[in-house]
Design a protein around this motif. Structure first.
Motif, PDB file in Angstrom:
ATOM      1  N   ALA A  63       0.829  -1.211   0.000  1.00 39.23           N
ATOM      2  CA  ALA A  63       0.000   0.000   0.000  1.00 39.23           C
ATOM      3  C   ALA A  63       0.858   1.253   0.000  1.00 39.23           C
ATOM      4  CB  ALA A  63      -0.900  -0.013   1.231  1.00 39.23           C
ATOM      5  N   THR A  64       0.319   2.322  -0.567  1.00 35.12           N
ATOM      6  CA  THR A  64       0.968   3.631  -0.452  1.00 35.12           C
ATOM      7  C   THR A  64       0.431   4.305   0.808  1.00 35.12           C
ATOM      8  OG1 THR A  64      -0.744   4.745  -1.706  1.00 35.12           O
ATOM      9  CG2 THR A  64       1.108   3.864  -2.952  1.00 35.12           C
ATOM     10  N   THR A  65       1.059   5.363   1.240  1.00 35.95           N
ATOM     11  CA  THR A  65       0.560   6.081   2.408  1.00 35.95           C
ATOM     12  C   THR A  65       0.304   7.531   2.043  1.00 35.95           C
ATOM     13  OG1 THR A  65       2.686   6.894   3.175  1.00 35.95           O
ATOM     14  CG2 THR A  65       2.049   4.679   3.880  1.00 35.95           C
ATOM     15  N   VAL A  66      -0.347   8.213   2.965  1.00 36.29           N
ATOM     16  CA  VAL A  66      -0.689   9.613   2.742  1.00 36.29           C
ATOM     17  C   VAL A  66       0.580  10.454   2.593  1.00 36.29           C
ATOM     18  CG1 VAL A  66      -0.941  11.015   4.823  1.00 36.29           C
ATOM     19  CG2 VAL A  66      -2.874  10.662   3.326  1.00 36.29           C
ATOM     20  N   GLU A  67       1.663  10.031   3.258  1.00 33.03           N
ATOM     21  CA  GLU A  67       2.924  10.781   3.132  1.00 33.03           C
ATOM     22  C   GLU A  67       3.512  10.657   1.723  1.00 33.03           C
ATOM     23  OE1 GLU A  67       3.646   8.892   6.846  1.00 33.03           O
ATOM     24  OE2 GLU A  67       1.879  10.169   6.835  1.00 33.03           O
ATOM     25  N   ASP A  68       3.233   9.512   1.080  1.00 32.64           N
ATOM     26  CA  ASP A  68       3.733   9.320  -0.288  1.00 32.64           C
ATOM     27  C   ASP A  68       2.914  10.113  -1.296  1.00 32.64           C
ATOM     28  OD1 ASP A  68       5.251   7.346   0.849  1.00 32.64           O
ATOM     29  OD2 ASP A  68       3.873   5.734   0.303  1.00 32.64           O
ATOM     30  N   GLU A  69       1.746  10.538  -0.860  1.00 32.09           N
ATOM     31  CA  GLU A  69       0.717  10.980  -1.803  1.00 32.09           C
ATOM     32  C   GLU A  69       1.231  11.962  -2.846  1.00 32.09           C
ATOM     33  OE1 GLU A  69      -2.941  12.071   0.165  1.00 32.09           O
ATOM     34  OE2 GLU A  69      -3.520  13.302  -1.551  1.00 32.09           O
ATOM     35  N   ALA A  70       1.833  13.062  -2.397  1.00 30.00           N
ATOM     36  CA  ALA A  70       2.232  14.127  -3.318  1.00 30.00           C
ATOM     37  C   ALA A  70       3.196  13.589  -4.369  1.00 30.00           C
ATOM     38  CB  ALA A  70       2.869  15.261  -2.536  1.00 30.00           C
ATOM     39  N   GLU A  71       4.244  12.951  -3.905  1.00 32.51           N
ATOM     40  CA  GLU A  71       5.286  12.473  -4.803  1.00 32.51           C
ATOM     41  C   GLU A  71       4.782  11.374  -5.738  1.00 32.51           C
ATOM     42  OE1 GLU A  71       9.765  10.721  -4.242  1.00 32.51           O
ATOM     43  OE2 GLU A  71       8.550  11.213  -2.488  1.00 32.51           O
ATOM     44  N   PHE A  72       4.009  10.478  -5.153  1.00 25.82           N
ATOM     45  CA  PHE A  72       3.589   9.289  -5.887  1.00 25.82           C
ATOM     46  C   PHE A  72       2.623   9.611  -7.024  1.00 25.82           C
ATOM     47  CE2 PHE A  72       1.457   5.162  -6.372  1.00 25.82           C
ATOM     48  CZ  PHE A  72       2.554   4.329  -6.420  1.00 25.82           C
ATOM     49  N   PHE A  73       1.717  10.528  -6.744  1.00 25.60           N
ATOM     50  CA  PHE A  73       0.677  10.808  -7.742  1.00 25.60           C
ATOM     51  C   PHE A  73       0.999  12.028  -8.602  1.00 25.60           C
ATOM     52  CE2 PHE A  73      -1.458   8.332  -4.430  1.00 25.60           C
ATOM     53  CZ  PHE A  73      -1.966   7.308  -5.213  1.00 25.60           C
ATOM     54  N   ASP A  74       2.066  12.716  -8.252  1.00 26.47           N
ATOM     55  CA  ASP A  74       2.433  13.930  -8.963  1.00 26.47           C
ATOM     56  C   ASP A  74       2.544  13.753 -10.481  1.00 26.47           C
ATOM     57  OD1 ASP A  74       3.491  16.655  -9.192  1.00 26.47           O
ATOM     58  OD2 ASP A  74       5.341  15.613  -9.741  1.00 26.47           O
ATOM     59  N   PRO A  75       3.147  12.677 -10.982  1.00 27.42           N
ATOM     60  CA  PRO A  75       3.347  12.568 -12.431  1.00 27.42           C
ATOM     61  C   PRO A  75       2.069  12.728 -13.245  1.00 27.42           C
ATOM     62  CG  PRO A  75       4.568  10.854 -11.298  1.00 27.42           C
ATOM     63  CD  PRO A  75       3.739  11.545 -10.262  1.00 27.42           C
TER      64      PRO A  75
END
Lengths: 96, 321
Positions: A63-75
């Protein structure tokens, strides 16, 4: 003697009606897949909440986490041309 | 240069994280298992969920006492279904608690060694069939008021478990009220039984909401983190107001001589709650504390061979494949 434990953890996904997506409902403990399905039925579908059940060992879920959110979904955030509203249609165009 | 070092000091970083966390709470976001959370938040949610889970499971005992003595097959089937629901609710809540990284084994061990509590209401005995009515109507009724409020709690898995539980609980309360209604339409002995159950369960039900706000140690921080959404006294008053009308409708008397409707506040004012009794029962000196715990430990031990056999079978399957 084997150590007493509460059996491995499984995540439960239930399809409410034919054609609908499977939705995560919670988790249960069971020693194997057959017991996991029966326990999931007893715990999560006592009132006709579903017609099909999936069970997955919790340890198998990544799973991803809320902390990853910005970086992970940015593309994908800056590609507005992926949305139909980005395109300008000529006046009077229909059914498009 | 020195200011940069200061900005990155551990205390500042922690304060920033705490502020970000509070901002998420204030924006009514749900906190999910893998999100960062203050240690105290994790501990508080875990304590509350484990206590709640244990209450559901221990709560099966006083009602289980009447399965074999239910007055008819209809009542027996309903009671069985209700108790099965309570077990299910315990399991939803254990699962939600486990998302915080504490295993089921540890949760049960804390119950058995007395570190974890369960609702004191289940340390009162069920003496006759009317008590089953009073439990469903009053005890489940009080629990529902609390649980409806907790559907909006800030910890995601807890909130989702509450939504599911609330859907199922309203049958519980209605079956209890139906039992009381039936008895109040019966002969004078039956009416007396119903009133007697009312007299014994009313005050303990009010105590279920916990100490008054001014005496409640955890309330303020829990409210700030939105673990609790409404205070003990607010929830208690909501329960009092709706239950009194239901009691009067079927001819039951509330065992409180000081009970009075307050025209100004539009709420019922009650007499003082006996908190000595509450703390006695919490402290382990209720009528059934010992019996409930002994029974749970025995049931757990009796199930050990089943878990061992299931584990052994699963291992065997793996080695075959």
């Amino acid at each position: 003697m084997e150590q007493d434990n509460q059996l491995p953890l499984w995540e439960v996904f239930i399809q409410k009606n034919n054609g609908l997506p499977f939705k995560h409902e919670g988790s249960i403990h069971a020693s194997d897949a057959a017991m996991a399905l029966q326990n999931a039925r007893d715990i999560y579908t006592r009132r006709g909440e579903g017609r099909t059940i999936w069970v997955v060992p919790s340890s198998a879920i990544a799973a991803t986490t809320v902390e990853d959110e910005a970086e992970f979904f940015d593309p994908s955030d800056d590609k507005i041309y992926r949305h139909p509203t980005f395109y300008v249609m000529p006046e009077g165009a229909k059914q498009i | 240069m020195s200011s940069t070092i200061e900005q990155n000091s551990p205390t500042t970083v922690m304060q920033e994280r705490l502020d970000q966390f509070q901002a998420r709470i204030d924006a009514d976001e749900k906190i999910e298992p893998k999100d960062w959370m203050p240690e105290e938040y994790r501990k508080t949610v875990l304590r509350q969920m484990s206590q709640h889970a244990h209450s559901e499971v221990i709560g099966m005992q006083p009602e289980g006492n009447w399965i074999l003595r239910a007055p008819c097959l209809r009542a027996k089937k309903i009671l069985l279904a209700k108790i099965q629901d309570e077990g299910g609710h315990g399991l939803y809540l254990y699962s939600a608690a486990e998302t915080l990284g504490t295993g089921r084994e540890a949760l049960i061990e804390s119950l058995h060694n007395g570190k974890a509590k369960y609702s004191s209401i289940f340390n009162y005995p069920t003496l006759n069939w009317a008590d089953i009515g009073a439990i469903g109507w009053l005890v489940d009724g009080a629990a529902i008021v609390n649980q409806v409020s907790l559907q909006r709690t800030s910890y995601g898995p807890y909130a989702r478990a509450m939504v599911r539980i609330c859907k199922e609980e309203s049958f519980h309360q209605r079956q209890g009220y139906e039992i009381m209604t039936t008895m109040m339409r019966g002969n004078s002995a039956q009416k007396e039984m119903a009133q007697d159950a009312m007299n014994r369960w009313w005050w303990p039900a009010l105590m279920m909401f916990g100490p008054h706000d001014k005496d409640s140690a955890h309330t303020q921080q829990s409210m700030q983190w939105r673990i609790k959404r409404e205070s003990n006294d607010v929830l208690r008053q909501r329960f009092i107001d709706k239950t009194i009308d239901q009691a009067h409708l079927i001819g039951l008397t509330i065992p409180d001589e000081q009970l009075k409707y307050n025209e100004d506040t539009k709420h019922w004012d009650i007499g003082p709650i006996n908190w000595d009794e509450f703390w006695q029962v919490v402290g382990g000196h209720g009528l059934c504390n010992e019996q409930r715990m002994k029974h749970h430990i025995r049931a757990h031990q009796d199930g050990q061979w089943v878990r061992e056999a299931a584990n052994a079978f699963a291992q065997k399957q793996i080695s075959f494949n």
